[in-house]
Scaffold this motif. Structure first.
Motif, PDB file in Angstrom:
ATOM      1  N   GLU A  33       0.927  -1.162   0.011  1.00 19.63           N
ATOM      2  CA  GLU A  33      -0.018   0.029  -0.099  1.00 19.63           C
ATOM      3  C   GLU A  33       0.779   1.265  -0.017  1.00 19.63           C
ATOM      4  O   GLU A  33       0.703   2.274  -0.620  1.00 19.63           O
ATOM      5  N   LEU A  34       1.751   1.324   0.863  1.00 16.50           N
ATOM      6  CA  LEU A  34       2.761   2.369   0.753  1.00 16.50           C
ATOM      7  C   LEU A  34       3.364   2.832  -0.388  1.00 16.50           C
ATOM      8  O   LEU A  34       3.570   3.951  -0.652  1.00 16.50           O
ATOM      9  N   VAL A  35       4.005   1.849  -1.137  1.00 21.49           N
ATOM     10  CA  VAL A  35       4.488   2.080  -2.417  1.00 21.49           C
ATOM     11  C   VAL A  35       3.437   2.658  -3.693  1.00 21.49           C
ATOM     12  O   VAL A  35       4.081   3.001  -4.463  1.00 21.49           O
ATOM     13  N   LYS A  36       2.502   2.679  -3.225  1.00 22.25           N
ATOM     14  CA  LYS A  36       1.494   3.061  -4.244  1.00 22.25           C
ATOM     15  C   LYS A  36       1.617   4.724  -4.397  1.00 22.25           C
ATOM     16  O   LYS A  36       1.243   5.283  -5.282  1.00 22.25           O
ATOM     17  N   THR A  37       2.004   5.353  -3.229  1.00 22.96           N
ATOM     18  CA  THR A  37       2.092   6.654  -2.883  1.00 22.96           C
ATOM     19  C   THR A  37       3.573   7.264  -2.678  1.00 22.96           C
ATOM     20  O   THR A  37       3.844   8.511  -2.796  1.00 22.96           O
ATOM     21  N   LYS A  38       4.421   6.323  -2.424  1.00 21.88           N
ATOM     22  CA  LYS A  38       6.127   6.560  -1.883  1.00 21.88           C
ATOM     23  C   LYS A  38       6.813   5.671  -2.380  1.00 21.88           C
ATOM     24  O   LYS A  38       6.768   4.548  -2.292  1.00 21.88           O
TER      25      LYS A  38
END
Length: 129
Positions: A33-38
């Motif tokens: 989930e985190l790598v979708k925005t960062k």
């Protein structure tokens, strides 16, 4: 100025936000989930999660060879704490200045203004929203 252990860092807050949405997740699920925005590496995500567990911000349940993490900190409590600190630091403790600045930055929708009016009416009557 050092943050207290109960005040999440920006990276911890990003992870908490994901866990507040999912309820519980593995480190891999949080990372996905985190790598979708960062842009971040899995080992970095895992290390932050482990630090958060050590700080008692998260619980951890073993499931096979992995762990399932859940937030200990409640979203509303963190928001209230962080907003209070923000208002004190940036707006010298003035809620009025915060609200005026927020309303001046982007014109609110009519429905938002209606909600704000209802909250103000409730506050005037002495109740809590």
């Amino acid at each position: 100025m050092q943050k207290s252990k109960s005040t999440p860092t920006n990276s911890e807050l990003e992870i908490l936000t994901i866990l507040w949405t999912l309820g519980m997740a593995t480190a891999r699920q949080v990372h996905d989930e985190l790598v979708k925005t960062k842009s971040t590496g899995y080992t970095t995500t895992l290390k932050i999660i482990q630090n958060m567990y050590d700080k008692k911000m998260l619980t951890r349940e073993p499931k096979g060879q992995t762990h399932i993490y859940s937030p200990v900190l409640k979203q509303a409590e963190v928001q209230k704490q962080m907003l209070g600190g923000f208002v004190n630091k940036v707006f010298m403790g003035s809620s009025k200045n915060l609200i005026l600045q927020a309303l001046g930055n982007k014109k609110p929708e009519k429905s938002e203004l209606d909600e704000i009016r209802a909250m103000l009416d409730q506050l005037e009557k002495g109740g809590q929203s």
